[in-house]
Design a protein around this motif. Structure first.
Motif, PDB file in Angstrom:
ATOM      1  N   SER A  82       0.844  -1.201   0.000  1.00 50.73           N
ATOM      2  CA  SER A  82       0.000   0.000   0.000  1.00 50.73           C
ATOM      3  C   SER A  82       0.875   1.245   0.000  1.00 50.73           C
ATOM      4  CB  SER A  82      -0.955   0.013   1.201  1.00 50.73           C
ATOM      5  OG  SER A  82      -0.308   0.453   2.381  1.00 50.73           O
ATOM      6  N   ARG A  83       0.283   2.332  -0.467  1.00 51.50           N
ATOM      7  CA  ARG A  83       0.959   3.631  -0.501  1.00 51.50           C
ATOM      8  C   ARG A  83       0.015   4.728  -0.047  1.00 51.50           C
ATOM      9  NH1 ARG A  83       3.375   3.574  -6.675  1.00 51.50           N
ATOM     10  NH2 ARG A  83       4.456   1.563  -6.486  1.00 51.50           N
ATOM     11  N   MET A  84       0.618   5.819   0.421  1.00 52.75           N
ATOM     12  CA  MET A  84      -0.127   7.034   0.700  1.00 52.75           C
ATOM     13  C   MET A  84      -0.049   7.977  -0.491  1.00 52.75           C
ATOM     14  SD  MET A  84      -1.483   6.699   3.676  1.00 52.75           S
ATOM     15  CE  MET A  84      -2.140   8.374   3.788  1.00 52.75           C
ATOM     16  N   PHE A  85      -1.158   8.683  -0.737  1.00 53.99           N
ATOM     17  CA  PHE A  85      -1.222   9.691  -1.796  1.00 53.99           C
ATOM     18  C   PHE A  85      -1.741  10.991  -1.204  1.00 53.99           C
ATOM     19  CE2 PHE A  85      -1.550   5.597  -3.838  1.00 53.99           C
ATOM     20  CZ  PHE A  85      -0.798   5.726  -4.995  1.00 53.99           C
ATOM     21  N   VAL A  86      -1.119  12.093  -1.595  1.00 57.82           N
ATOM     22  CA  VAL A  86      -1.601  13.422  -1.230  1.00 57.82           C
ATOM     23  C   VAL A  86      -2.376  13.943  -2.425  1.00 57.82           C
ATOM     24  CG1 VAL A  86      -0.959  15.770  -0.599  1.00 57.82           C
ATOM     25  CG2 VAL A  86       0.323  13.827   0.338  1.00 57.82           C
ATOM     26  N   VAL A  87      -3.683  14.084  -2.278  1.00 57.71           N
ATOM     27  CA  VAL A  87      -4.550  14.431  -3.404  1.00 57.71           C
ATOM     28  C   VAL A  87      -4.298  15.880  -3.822  1.00 57.71           C
ATOM     29  CG1 VAL A  87      -6.925  14.563  -4.222  1.00 57.71           C
ATOM     30  CG2 VAL A  87      -6.273  12.779  -2.586  1.00 57.71           C
ATOM     31  N   GLY A  88      -4.024  16.057  -5.100  1.00 54.86           N
ATOM     32  CA  GLY A  88      -3.741  17.387  -5.619  1.00 54.86           C
ATOM     33  C   GLY A  88      -2.347  17.874  -5.320  1.00 54.86           C
ATOM     34  N   GLY A  89      -1.560  17.032  -4.631  1.00 49.05           N
ATOM     35  CA  GLY A  89      -0.171  17.378  -4.350  1.00 49.05           C
ATOM     36  C   GLY A  89       0.033  18.347  -3.217  1.00 49.05           C
ATOM     37  N   GLU A  90      -1.048  18.853  -2.644  1.00 50.35           N
ATOM     38  CA  GLU A  90      -0.942  19.811  -1.556  1.00 50.35           C
ATOM     39  C   GLU A  90      -1.792  19.350  -0.392  1.00 50.35           C
ATOM     40  OE1 GLU A  90      -1.774  23.827  -2.648  1.00 50.35           O
ATOM     41  OE2 GLU A  90      -0.637  23.716  -4.528  1.00 50.35           O
ATOM     42  N   ALA A  91      -1.246  19.482   0.823  1.00 49.89           N
ATOM     43  CA  ALA A  91      -1.989  19.138   2.031  1.00 49.89           C
ATOM     44  C   ALA A  91      -1.399  19.946   3.175  1.00 49.89           C
ATOM     45  CB  ALA A  91      -1.891  17.639   2.315  1.00 49.89           C
ATOM     46  N   SER A  92      -1.978  19.824   4.343  1.00 55.38           N
ATOM     47  CA  SER A  92      -1.460  20.536   5.510  1.00 55.38           C
ATOM     48  C   SER A  92      -0.058  20.042   5.848  1.00 55.38           C
ATOM     49  CB  SER A  92      -2.391  20.321   6.702  1.00 55.38           C
ATOM     50  OG  SER A  92      -2.334  18.970   7.136  1.00 55.38           O
ATOM     51  N   ILE A  93       0.671  20.877   6.553  1.00 52.40           N
ATOM     52  CA  ILE A  93       2.012  20.483   7.002  1.00 52.40           C
ATOM     53  C   ILE A  93       1.932  19.209   7.830  1.00 52.40           C
ATOM     54  CG2 ILE A  93       3.945  21.153   8.477  1.00 52.40           C
ATOM     55  CD1 ILE A  93       3.413  24.066   7.618  1.00 52.40           C
ATOM     56  N   LEU A  94       0.931  19.114   8.704  1.00 52.56           N
ATOM     57  CA  LEU A  94       0.763  17.922   9.537  1.00 52.56           C
ATOM     58  C   LEU A  94       0.526  16.689   8.682  1.00 52.56           C
ATOM     59  CD1 LEU A  94       0.377  16.484  12.270  1.00 52.56           C
ATOM     60  CD2 LEU A  94      -2.043  17.172  12.171  1.00 52.56           C
ATOM     61  N   ALA A  95      -0.358  16.788   7.691  1.00 51.73           N
ATOM     62  CA  ALA A  95      -0.683  15.629   6.844  1.00 51.73           C
ATOM     63  C   ALA A  95       0.548  15.142   6.102  1.00 51.73           C
ATOM     64  CB  ALA A  95      -1.793  15.991   5.867  1.00 51.73           C
ATOM     65  N   LYS A  96       1.304  16.069   5.534  1.00 48.71           N
ATOM     66  CA  LYS A  96       2.508  15.679   4.793  1.00 48.71           C
ATOM     67  C   LYS A  96       3.550  15.073   5.721  1.00 48.71           C
ATOM     68  CE  LYS A  96       2.341  18.580   0.671  1.00 48.71           C
ATOM     69  NZ  LYS A  96       3.067  19.578  -0.151  1.00 48.71           N
ATOM     70  N   ARG A  97       3.704  15.665   6.900  1.00 53.64           N
ATOM     71  CA  ARG A  97       4.695  15.140   7.853  1.00 53.64           C
ATOM     72  C   ARG A  97       4.299  13.744   8.316  1.00 53.64           C
ATOM     73  NH1 ARG A  97       6.222  15.613  13.406  1.00 53.64           N
ATOM     74  NH2 ARG A  97       4.275  16.655  13.935  1.00 53.64           N
ATOM     75  N   LEU A  98       3.005  13.530   8.544  1.00 54.37           N
ATOM     76  CA  LEU A  98       2.525  12.211   8.957  1.00 54.37           C
ATOM     77  C   LEU A  98       2.825  11.167   7.885  1.00 54.37           C
ATOM     78  CD1 LEU A  98       0.893  10.397  10.927  1.00 54.37           C
ATOM     79  CD2 LEU A  98      -1.161  11.102   9.672  1.00 54.37           C
ATOM     80  N   CYS A  99       2.553  11.492   6.629  1.00 49.89           N
ATOM     81  CA  CYS A  99       2.827  10.556   5.533  1.00 49.89           C
ATOM     82  C   CYS A  99       4.316  10.258   5.438  1.00 49.89           C
ATOM     83  CB  CYS A  99       2.316  11.126   4.210  1.00 49.89           C
ATOM     84  SG  CYS A  99       0.521  11.238   4.086  1.00 49.89           S
ATOM     85  N   THR A 100       5.141  11.290   5.591  1.00 52.62           N
ATOM     86  CA  THR A 100       6.593  11.107   5.498  1.00 52.62           C
ATOM     87  C   THR A 100       7.120  10.264   6.642  1.00 52.62           C
ATOM     88  OG1 THR A 100       6.888  13.199   4.325  1.00 52.62           O
ATOM     89  CG2 THR A 100       8.806  12.317   5.493  1.00 52.62           C
ATOM     90  N   VAL A 101       6.708  10.574   7.859  1.00 51.29           N
ATOM     91  CA  VAL A 101       7.202   9.831   9.027  1.00 51.29           C
ATOM     92  C   VAL A 101       6.737   8.375   8.979  1.00 51.29           C
ATOM     93  CG1 VAL A 101       7.023   9.628  11.542  1.00 51.29           C
ATOM     94  CG2 VAL A 101       7.453  11.860  10.490  1.00 51.29           C
ATOM     95  N   THR A 102       5.519   8.133   8.511  1.00 46.67           N
ATOM     96  CA  THR A 102       5.027   6.758   8.414  1.00 46.67           C
ATOM     97  C   THR A 102       5.836   5.971   7.389  1.00 46.67           C
ATOM     98  OG1 THR A 102       2.811   7.529   9.013  1.00 46.67           O
ATOM     99  CG2 THR A 102       2.972   5.329   8.071  1.00 46.67           C
ATOM    100  N   HIS A 103       6.197   6.609   6.265  1.00 48.43           N
ATOM    101  CA  HIS A 103       7.061   5.962   5.273  1.00 48.43           C
ATOM    102  C   HIS A 103       8.423   5.641   5.885  1.00 48.43           C
ATOM    103  CE1 HIS A 103       9.330   6.008   1.254  1.00 48.43           C
ATOM    104  NE2 HIS A 103       8.513   4.975   1.211  1.00 48.43           N
ATOM    105  N   GLU A 104       8.946   6.562   6.676  1.00 51.28           N
ATOM    106  CA  GLU A 104      10.205   6.296   7.376  1.00 51.28           C
ATOM    107  C   GLU A 104      10.060   5.143   8.351  1.00 51.28           C
ATOM    108  OE1 GLU A 104      11.802  10.953   7.221  1.00 51.28           O
ATOM    109  OE2 GLU A 104      10.964  10.119   9.068  1.00 51.28           O
TER     110      GLU A 104
END
Length: 267
Positions: free
Chosen positions: A114-136
């Motif tokens: 499975s993968r995470m997607f940020v719809v439209g390429g833009e999201a809140s700082i929290l949402a992007k950080r959560l996706c990045t940290v989870t990938h890490e």
């Protein structure tokens, strides 16, 4: 507990199934955009799996004990949905985050990713950080895999990284052995103590799929009997790969051309 060690023939077939699962995510990436419904994503993935790949969508009509059959071919978990979100007429909007969970069966073997997607390429700082940290978290867990290591090493690495960034780990769902069966032993917890748990051996295959919440770890189930959400409606993210324990370390079986690369932990 009976863990099935895979033969060279098993492993080769799992490599194929794993790559095909990743390629479904590669295919669907361009379609994850504002205005699309999760039902449409399911329809597109189903058609690609069945008509192009010649694979079977493992989730469709999957019914473990105590569950009614899952009605779709993929799982789509949006924003505060943790896992097993059922595709619907819900329209994705710019700034949403969505996990697409794909499992295919090819020649009797499962590939699960499975993968995470940020719809439209833009999201809140929290949402992007959560996706990045989870990938890490996913890759830190994968990095623990080698003969002689323990399952607790994987969970400990994931838990420590999530907590360091102020996030929490869902405990009710975990990774799992996989092969001819969708879910086999062992269970792979995403929390724990290093040096504990089953010792890893060459030929083991299992998923690592951390579910990390921006708020509290507590979850609840929707009336559909499948969709899991954060109880406090905080955002949740998940990434998943299928892993083989090799003689010297690990092999990620669900990598494909479009798989996001492992994170750079030196930054």
């Amino acid at each position: 507990m009976s863990i099935t060690l895979k033969t060279p023939t098993d492993i080769e077939k799992m490599r194929v199934a794993g790559r095909l699962a990743g390629e479904v995510l590669d295919f669907i990436t361009e379609h994850v955009r504002p205005g699309v419904t999760t039902n449409e994503l399911d329809r597109l993935c189903h058609r690609y799996m069945v008509d192009v790949q010649g694979t079977i969508p493992a989730p469709l009509n999957y019914a473990p004990p105590g569950y009614k059959p899952y009605p779709k071919s993929i799982c789509t978990s949006v924003n505060h949905q943790v896992c097993h979100g059922i595709p619907s007429e819900k329209t994705l909007k710019k700034g949403d985050i969505v996990n697409l969970d794909i499992t295919v069966i090819k020649d009797g073997y499962h590939g699960d990713t499975s993968r995470m997607f940020v719809v439209g390429g833009e999201a809140s700082i929290l949402a992007k950080r959560l996706c990045t940290v989870t990938h890490e978290c996913l890759w830190l867990g994968i990095g623990q895999v080698r003969p002689g290591a323990r399952l607790g090493d994987i969970g400990h690495a994931i838990q420590q990284h999530a907590h360091k960034h102020g996030f929490t780990v869902v405990r009710e769902f975990c990774g799992h052995g996989i092969g001819r069966k969708f879910h086999e032993e062992p269970q792979v917890l995403h929390y724990g103590r290093s040096g504990t748990g089953i010792e890893l051996e060459p030929g083991m295959t299992f998923t690592i799929e951390p579910m990390i919440n921006a708020g509290k770890a507590t979850i609840s189930e929707l009336p559909d009997g499948w969709t899991i959400i954060t109880k406090d409606r905080s955002l949740s993210a998940q990434w998943e790969h299928t892993i083989l324990v090799t003689d010297s370390g690990f092999e990620v079986l669900t990598l494909s051309a479009g798989s996001p690369p492992p994170p750079d932990f030196t930054s």
